[in-house]
Design a protein around this motif. Structure first.
Motif, PDB file in Angstrom:
ATOM      1  N   GLN A   1       0.828  -1.208   0.000  1.00 46.70           N
ATOM      2  CA  GLN A   1       0.000   0.000   0.000  1.00 46.70           C
ATOM      3  C   GLN A   1       0.861   1.256   0.000  1.00 46.70           C
ATOM      4  OE1 GLN A   1      -2.328  -1.081   3.470  1.00 46.70           O
ATOM      5  NE2 GLN A   1      -4.107  -1.574   2.214  1.00 46.70           N
ATOM      6  N   ARG A   2       1.944   1.251   0.765  1.00 44.35           N
ATOM      7  CA  ARG A   2       2.844   2.394   0.800  1.00 44.35           C
ATOM      8  C   ARG A   2       3.513   2.599  -0.555  1.00 44.35           C
ATOM      9  NH1 ARG A   2       7.893   1.974   4.802  1.00 44.35           N
ATOM     10  NH2 ARG A   2       8.375   0.345   3.270  1.00 44.35           N
ATOM     11  N   ALA A   3       3.949   1.520  -1.181  1.00 47.20           N
ATOM     12  CA  ALA A   3       4.593   1.614  -2.490  1.00 47.20           C
ATOM     13  C   ALA A   3       3.621   2.145  -3.540  1.00 47.20           C
ATOM     14  CB  ALA A   3       5.121   0.241  -2.912  1.00 47.20           C
TER      15      ALA A   3
ATOM     16  N   ASP B   1       9.606  -1.145  -0.868  1.00 41.05           N
ATOM     17  CA  ASP B   1      10.271   0.140  -1.103  1.00 41.05           C
ATOM     18  C   ASP B   1       9.269   1.169  -1.616  1.00 41.05           C
ATOM     19  OD1 ASP B   1      12.703  -1.073  -0.398  1.00 41.05           O
ATOM     20  OD2 ASP B   1      13.077  -1.700  -2.464  1.00 41.05           O
ATOM     21  N   TYR B   2       9.708   2.432  -1.736  1.00 40.01           N
ATOM     22  CA  TYR B   2       8.792   3.467  -2.220  1.00 40.01           C
ATOM     23  C   TYR B   2       9.573   4.648  -2.762  1.00 40.01           C
ATOM     24  CZ  TYR B   2       9.497   5.273   2.591  1.00 40.01           C
ATOM     25  OH  TYR B   2      10.032   5.708   3.782  1.00 40.01           O
ATOM     26  N   LEU B   3       8.864   5.574  -3.427  1.00 41.16           N
ATOM     27  CA  LEU B   3       9.494   6.678  -4.135  1.00 41.16           C
ATOM     28  C   LEU B   3       9.174   8.019  -3.501  1.00 41.16           C
ATOM     29  CD1 LEU B   3       8.594   5.681  -7.820  1.00 41.16           C
ATOM     30  CD2 LEU B   3      10.707   5.164  -6.575  1.00 41.16           C
TER      31      LEU B   3
ATOM     32  N   LEU C   1      19.932   3.437 -19.088  1.00 38.49           N
ATOM     33  CA  LEU C   1      19.862   3.217 -17.651  1.00 38.49           C
ATOM     34  C   LEU C   1      19.937   4.553 -16.938  1.00 38.49           C
ATOM     35  CD1 LEU C   1      22.286   0.210 -17.009  1.00 38.49           C
ATOM     36  CD2 LEU C   1      19.845   0.239 -16.496  1.00 38.49           C
ATOM     37  N   CYS C   2      19.146   4.688 -15.883  1.00 37.77           N
ATOM     38  CA  CYS C   2      19.168   5.900 -15.081  1.00 37.77           C
ATOM     39  C   CYS C   2      19.041   5.489 -13.621  1.00 37.77           C
ATOM     40  CB  CYS C   2      18.013   6.818 -15.479  1.00 37.77           C
ATOM     41  SG  CYS C   2      17.954   8.364 -14.558  1.00 37.77           S
ATOM     42  N   SER C   3      19.969   5.952 -12.799  1.00 39.06           N
ATOM     43  CA  SER C   3      19.949   5.595 -11.387  1.00 39.06           C
ATOM     44  C   SER C   3      19.878   6.848 -10.531  1.00 39.06           C
ATOM     45  CB  SER C   3      21.196   4.793 -11.015  1.00 39.06           C
ATOM     46  OG  SER C   3      21.142   4.346  -9.676  1.00 39.06           O
ATOM     47  N   THR C   4      19.195   6.741  -9.405  1.00 37.61           N
ATOM     48  CA  THR C   4      19.079   7.851  -8.466  1.00 37.61           C
ATOM     49  C   THR C   4      19.695   7.450  -7.133  1.00 37.61           C
ATOM     50  OG1 THR C   4      17.514   9.350  -7.390  1.00 37.61           O
ATOM     51  CG2 THR C   4      16.800   7.089  -7.702  1.00 37.61           C
ATOM     52  N   GLN C   5      19.903   8.395  -6.262  1.00 36.81           N
ATOM     53  CA  GLN C   5      20.370   8.104  -4.919  1.00 36.81           C
ATOM     54  C   GLN C   5      19.205   7.600  -4.067  1.00 36.81           C
ATOM     55  OE1 GLN C   5      23.569   8.127  -4.383  1.00 36.81           O
ATOM     56  NE2 GLN C   5      24.013   9.085  -6.359  1.00 36.81           N
ATOM     57  N   ALA C   6      19.539   6.825  -3.041  1.00 33.60           N
ATOM     58  CA  ALA C   6      18.500   6.223  -2.201  1.00 33.60           C
ATOM     59  C   ALA C   6      18.742   6.518  -0.731  1.00 33.60           C
ATOM     60  CB  ALA C   6      18.444   4.717  -2.410  1.00 33.60           C
ATOM     61  N   ILE C   7      17.649   6.574   0.000  1.00 31.01           N
ATOM     62  CA  ILE C   7      17.677   6.659   1.456  1.00 31.01           C
ATOM     63  C   ILE C   7      17.305   5.283   2.004  1.00 31.01           C
ATOM     64  CG2 ILE C   7      16.650   7.714   3.500  1.00 31.01           C
ATOM     65  CD1 ILE C   7      16.095  10.203   1.802  1.00 31.01           C
ATOM     66  N   GLN C   8      18.164   4.730   2.858  1.00 28.51           N
ATOM     67  CA  GLN C   8      17.881   3.440   3.485  1.00 28.51           C
ATOM     68  C   GLN C   8      17.070   3.715   4.756  1.00 28.51           C
ATOM     69  OE1 GLN C   8      19.339   1.230   1.495  1.00 28.51           O
ATOM     70  NE2 GLN C   8      20.996   2.438   0.602  1.00 28.51           N
ATOM     71  N   VAL C   9      15.942   3.024   4.886  1.00 28.16           N
ATOM     72  CA  VAL C   9      15.071   3.242   6.039  1.00 28.16           C
ATOM     73  C   VAL C   9      14.785   1.917   6.743  1.00 28.16           C
ATOM     74  CG1 VAL C   9      13.969   5.281   5.031  1.00 28.16           C
ATOM     75  CG2 VAL C   9      12.965   3.026   4.640  1.00 28.16           C
TER      76      VAL C   9
ATOM     77  N   GLN D   1      20.180  13.004  -6.627  1.00 29.06           N
ATOM     78  CA  GLN D   1      19.155  13.389  -5.661  1.00 29.06           C
ATOM     79  C   GLN D   1      18.641  12.117  -4.997  1.00 29.06           C
ATOM     80  OE1 GLN D   1      16.067  16.313  -6.785  1.00 29.06           O
ATOM     81  NE2 GLN D   1      17.048  16.419  -8.793  1.00 29.06           N
ATOM     82  N   HIS D   2      18.247  12.226  -3.748  1.00 27.11           N
ATOM     83  CA  HIS D   2      17.705  11.071  -3.032  1.00 27.11           C
ATOM     84  C   HIS D   2      16.202  10.988  -3.297  1.00 27.11           C
ATOM     85  CE1 HIS D   2      21.567  11.668  -0.990  1.00 27.11           C
ATOM     86  NE2 HIS D   2      21.516  10.367  -0.794  1.00 27.11           N
ATOM     87  N   LEU D   3      15.861  10.181  -4.290  1.00 25.69           N
ATOM     88  CA  LEU D   3      14.487  10.107  -4.792  1.00 25.69           C
ATOM     89  C   LEU D   3      13.834   8.756  -4.540  1.00 25.69           C
ATOM     90  CD1 LEU D   3      15.169  11.826  -8.239  1.00 25.69           C
ATOM     91  CD2 LEU D   3      14.208  12.892  -6.183  1.00 25.69           C
ATOM     92  N   ALA D   4      14.535   7.867  -3.849  1.00 31.37           N
ATOM     93  CA  ALA D   4      14.021   6.522  -3.606  1.00 31.37           C
ATOM     94  C   ALA D   4      14.284   6.117  -2.161  1.00 31.37           C
ATOM     95  CB  ALA D   4      14.689   5.531  -4.560  1.00 31.37           C
ATOM     96  N   TYR D   5      13.406   5.280  -1.634  1.00 28.08           N
ATOM     97  CA  TYR D   5      13.520   4.787  -0.264  1.00 28.08           C
ATOM     98  C   TYR D   5      13.574   3.264  -0.280  1.00 28.08           C
ATOM     99  CZ  TYR D   5      12.195   9.500   1.187  1.00 28.08           C
ATOM    100  OH  TYR D   5      12.161  10.860   1.366  1.00 28.08           O
ATOM    101  N   ARG D   6      14.644   2.745   0.284  1.00 25.51           N
ATOM    102  CA  ARG D   6      14.813   1.296   0.357  1.00 25.51           C
ATOM    103  C   ARG D   6      14.698   0.829   1.799  1.00 25.51           C
ATOM    104  NH1 ARG D   6      20.079  -2.512   0.240  1.00 25.51           N
ATOM    105  NH2 ARG D   6      18.971  -4.492   0.088  1.00 25.51           N
ATOM    106  N   THR D   7      13.830  -0.133   2.033  1.00 25.18           N
ATOM    107  CA  THR D   7      13.601  -0.627   3.389  1.00 25.18           C
ATOM    108  C   THR D   7      14.567  -1.755   3.720  1.00 25.18           C
ATOM    109  OG1 THR D   7      11.245  -0.085   3.220  1.00 25.18           O
ATOM    110  CG2 THR D   7      11.897  -1.614   4.958  1.00 25.18           C
ATOM    111  N   LEU D   8      15.291  -1.586   4.832  1.00 22.03           N
ATOM    112  CA  LEU D   8      16.159  -2.637   5.359  1.00 22.03           C
ATOM    113  C   LEU D   8      15.457  -3.260   6.557  1.00 22.03           C
ATOM    114  CD1 LEU D   8      19.615  -0.803   5.267  1.00 22.03           C
ATOM    115  CD2 LEU D   8      18.569  -2.229   3.503  1.00 22.03           C
TER     116      LEU D   8
END
Length: 322
Positions: free
Chosen positions: A18-20, A89-91, A111-119, A203-210
């Motif tokens: 649901q969050r994603a 994960d989510y954006l 290919l295009c990659s963005t920076q991520a925040i680990q949560v 830019q930190h545009l993505a959130y990755r859940t650990l």
């Protein structure tokens, strides 16, 4: 003008899904959203169908795995570019908008990659990936991609960070089920990179859940090392001829990876596994040299964050931690 499709793969993680989905539907630049369900039994179908035509729903009749589910979703996608997301994960709301701007500047990219925040599982920030420069967007010509991936110099990580052009994905053959949830994404980036250039959006545009149910934790250190080595062997074959004279040998790279995973084992308290990996390569000078170079490069990348007002992030993980 090209279009984006966000693809969310899921299996029995409704609360996280649901969050994603909400993050996909909240994009400042709207785009097609596909949820690819690998046969969930937890109410996922009812939830997605309740959203009406805001989301395209694909459901596998039986559980076939992450790779096959991604391939089926991309086949359905109407977008020229695909932004994959795992269900945990989510954006950020402006992710698609910022990626679109960057790709418009470099239309030959695949290919295009963005920076991520680990949560954490509850959304608390744990760390941030590090940019490789202080530029807003880094451009990497096709001839450099595989060489820099081989030496851990490009942060192409998990799906939530990366977007790819659909036609290049199709040409590459899609995701390989032999890497199921263990480097299946990295294997795909390696293959897609044959067909064009890459860009990194700092830019930190993505959130990755650990969290404790992360798919990568299902594998032993030895299994992860084996898959990591197989990925490096594949990258090695794609390295542009202009770098051949400066390439370390495959044996040196294998030694470096064994040293790295032994250190991971010690850090995790898995001492028996760590010693098993360490002992055969303990006196590999080239392996230690490569490991030192990678660690030093990661620390150098932190200098680009010195003027950042946010809390100082942790060192960017190696490709193998993603």
């Amino acid at each position: 003008m090209f279009k984006f499709t966000i693809v969310i793969t899921t299996y029995n993680r409704l609360s996280l899904l649901q969050r994603a989905v909400e993050s996909a539907l909240a994009q400042t630049l709207p785009c097609e959203v596909i949820v690819a369900d690998d046969g969930s039994s937890d109410g996922t179908e009812a939830y997605i169908r309740s959203l009406g035509d805001r989301v395209v729903y694909h459901r596998n009749p039986v559980n076939v795995g992450h790779c096959a589910t991604m391939n089926a979703a991309v086949k359905l996608a109407q977008g020229d570019w695909i932004k994959p997301i795992d269900d945990d994960d989510y954006l950020a709301p402006n992710c698609i908008e910022e990626l679109t701007k960057a790709i418009a500047r470099y239309p030959q990219a695949v290919l295009c990659s963005t920076q991520a925040i680990q949560v954490s599982a509850n959304g608390q920030e744990l760390s941030r990936t590090q940019p490789i420069s202080n530029a807003a967007v880094d451009y990497v010509p096709q001839s450099e991609i595989h060489y820099r991936m081989l030496l851990e110099q490009l942060p192409f990580g998990t799906p939530v960070q990366v977007a790819f052009r659909k036609d290049a994905f199709v040409k590459s053959g899609g995701w390989d089920s032999s890497f199921e949830v263990n480097y299946d994404d990295i294997d795909s980036w390696v293959k897609i990179a044959q067909y064009g250039n890459a860009i990194l959006v700092n830019q930190h545009l993505a959130y990755r859940t650990l969290w404790h149910q992360g798919n990568h934790l299902k594998f032993s250190l030895q299994q992860r090392l084996h898959k990591h080595i197989s990925i490096k062997e594949k990258i090695y074959k794609f390295v542009h001829p202009k770098y051949h004279d400066s390439l370390p040998s495959l044996q040196d790279i294998q030694d470096f990876l064994s040293l790295y995973w032994s250190l991971v084992g010690f850090k995790q308290g898995k001492f028996a596994q760590a010693f098993t990996l360490l002992l055969p390569v303990l006196f590999s000078w080239k392996g230690w040299q490569l490991l030192t170079q990678v660690i030093y490069a990661r620390r150098c990348e932190q200098t680009f964050q010195q003027d950042c007002p946010a809390p100082r992030p942790k060192q960017m993980p190696l490709l193998s931690e993603m």
